[in-house]
Design an enzyme around this catalytic site. Sequence first.
Site, short mmCIF file in Angstrom:
data_model
loop_
_atom_site.label_atom_id
_atom_site.label_comp_id
_atom_site.label_asym_id
_atom_site.label_seq_id
_atom_site.Cartn_x
_atom_site.Cartn_y
_atom_site.Cartn_z
N ASP A 188 -10.97 -2.38 -8.17
CA ASP A 188 -10.47 -1.70 -6.98
C ASP A 188 -11.25 -0.40 -6.73
O ASP A 188 -12.49 -0.41 -6.78
CB ASP A 188 -8.96 -1.45 -7.12
N TYR A 320 -8.84 7.30 0.23
CA TYR A 320 -9.47 6.28 1.09
C TYR A 320 -10.16 6.94 2.29
O TYR A 320 -11.21 6.51 2.72
CB TYR A 320 -8.42 5.28 1.59
N HIS A 381 -5.88 -9.20 -8.92
CA HIS A 381 -6.48 -7.92 -8.55
C HIS A 381 -6.28 -6.86 -9.64
O HIS A 381 -7.18 -6.07 -9.91
CB HIS A 381 -5.88 -7.45 -7.24
#
Lengths: 412, 413
Positions: A188, A320, A381
């Site tokens: 990630d 982000y 994930h």
Amino acid sequence: MVTTTETSAAAGAVRPFRIEIPEDALVELRRRIAAARWPTRELVDDRSQGVQLATMQELCRYWADGYDMRRVEARLNALPQFTTSIDGVDIHFVHVRSPHPDALPLVMTHGWPGSVIELLDSVGPLTDPTVHGGRAEDAFDLVLPSLPGYGFSGEPTELGWDVARVARAWAQLMPRLGYTRYVAQGGDVGAGVSDAMGRQAPEGLLGIHVNLLVTALGGPQPGDTEEERSALEAVATFRSSGFAYFLEQATRPQTIGYALLDSPVALAAWMLDHDTDAYYKISRAFVDGQPSGNLTRDNILDNITLYWLTGTGASAARSYWESYGPDAPAAAAAAGQAPPPVSVPVGFTTFPGEIWRAPRSWVEQSYPTLTYFNEVERGGHFAAWEEPELFATEVRAAFRPVRGPQVPGPRH
Amino acid sequence: MTATIEPPVDTTQDAGTAAVRPFRVDVPQADLDDLRRRLAATRWPDQETVPDRTQGARLADLQRLVEYWRTEYDWRRGEAQLNAWPQFMTTIDGVDVHFFHVRSPHEDALPLVISHGWPGSVFEQIKVIAPLTDPTAHGGRAEDAFDVVIPSLPGYGFSSRPTETGWDVERIGRTWDVLMKRLGYDRYVSQGGDWGAGVVEAMGRQAPDGLLAIHTNLPAVFPPEAAAAIASGGPAPAGLSEKEQAAFDDVRRFLATGGWGYYQMMTARPQAVGYGLTDSPAGLAGWMLVHGGFGKWTYGEDPEQTPTVDEVLDNFSLHWLTNTVASGARLYWENREQSLISAAGQRTDTIRMPVAITVCPDDDLFRAPETWARRAFPTLVYFHEAERGGHFPAWEEPQVFAEEMRAAFRSLR
């Protein structure tokens, strides 16, 4: 511990760290969970409108009544934790040395919506392999930093903390701990950080291993084989319906941040929404009592509780904005420029439940220095979290080629 | 107030479900106390790291707004504004539809149904009721009078929340036609902006008997070749006029700078974001203020600006008190294949009835050029660029909005 002579001892100091959560904070969290005000049930029988009401209500019931709120504190305090200031931000990290000499130093980076909690169950297998089915020569000295803005690391108060800056910070952290030769790993956001480290190739970085192909979103990938077409389809699905959280955090982190700080239900729902495979696994853990691997109710709530207690929903979302947002300094700096290639050896593991299962061909195209590739049978994930033993096996195998003979490299 | 209240007309056979029931708003005091308590207990994030709104509503602005909401704002004043006009409830297609129904004192008034959008509500339109129904008291002429019907979209405000999927703009459009006929109107016109634009364009395509014309202030005129250029990231189509180029650049900038994050989120996962907005009033306000319609809103710093702080909080409070944030967000999910500005998306070439358009100069989401409007709507009968107003023209400039309605529909009376 190593401190450089150029900076003051205080600035380069590595300070032991322990967590002490005030009882008030736990009382307040329980109060807010109990006072949750719910929307009406979704109108579909799956997750296509988002996290399902039954999942959220069961999660909150267990969070308030069954879960030990002191667990996260106890788990972290059971490991050696430190903080040190790098580039103006206090970095929190877990640092576990292997009992084996010649262990390979490894800095491992979590992602979003994760934290160092994701990585705790791989600490044993990685640092102490002989009691976890491995060999002494596969041992690692492990450094698990909390990303800036996450957990007990400080929140950056200035712009510019994209994954590349985090990567440069890690390249300061490792030598500060006395590690002159080390490797880096991540999934990630952690894959983004490790990828950036590979491109920066700081002195002493011997190789990287990642379990998310971050370059798959950067440009068109080939779709010649069945495997490639399937991965392309997964990327397209992500782009059409799966990346709303990504876009929101990359563009307006403050907008969602208000709810994430004020409502534990908001925070839990936003974090569970992340990806389809993990969502259903976590949902089953709560609703049906059937966790997938290590994704248990308690482990999930450790992570959510950590976000709540540190109040980092908005600052984590902001990471982000920094790394992927169109308004960030990183976007302006990178405009029109291809990043430098990764020059160190790269290992890659594809886990089957990942948002897109990267085919070897894609990985080879992104990383010409690929020295290890494997596709495993289980995990998604949150590979390290869900399948810590299998994950550790992959990390050992991936870095075996870079350990080489124990000859000190040239130093300047 | 000069409008009169007529007894509702029941035009269907089934009096049980087709009944039109008078409705008044009376929110329990306990709900208001709970809202205040939550506002007081707000747990805030750190300040944004930019000196502007590009990461979302700014902390200091939102803190001031929440403090005002908790200490000075009076819901009962907003509620009294709702109750100042005749409100009704009727069940259509399984959903209870809440609406204002205000008849003009003038004979031969033209019936008009107006649809709000997101993050709005019927509060957007409350100030246009008087000038539309009673024009002679508001600078107009008797022959410009309207009978006005202003419904709350299904899942919004006091309309009930659909319990099944399928409530897209097509179904809402059909519902409005049932509503108008149930009220005894067999000839009427329809207006909307934002999602209300999607509803009126659906009605335009459906062309139910008696619908004379539609008006929108967010027309779907974006041409296919421009949409293709946006999708591919390629250059703008050749030969654009200055206004076309500006509209093209606006859309590209909106998408590139993340103005559509809220849109993508509610389209893909309304429930995921719904939890926080249902549990946290500050979260709700922060989320709604990201909308481009509030891009120039000054949080009351400009005392001349409308909507005022009280008006915006009326709207947020309505979403909160009716617990309709998640159901309201689902409207995006229901219409996930739609684009509100794309001519192809709204199949505008299939609309055969007269179309009227007003473009507002401060609508930073999209300003339709007349050339594109004429191309998208072969039956365009009215196009005007208003002097003032933004994305919420009825809320911001009620007089301008009323004058636009009069002018747009004059030729159809």
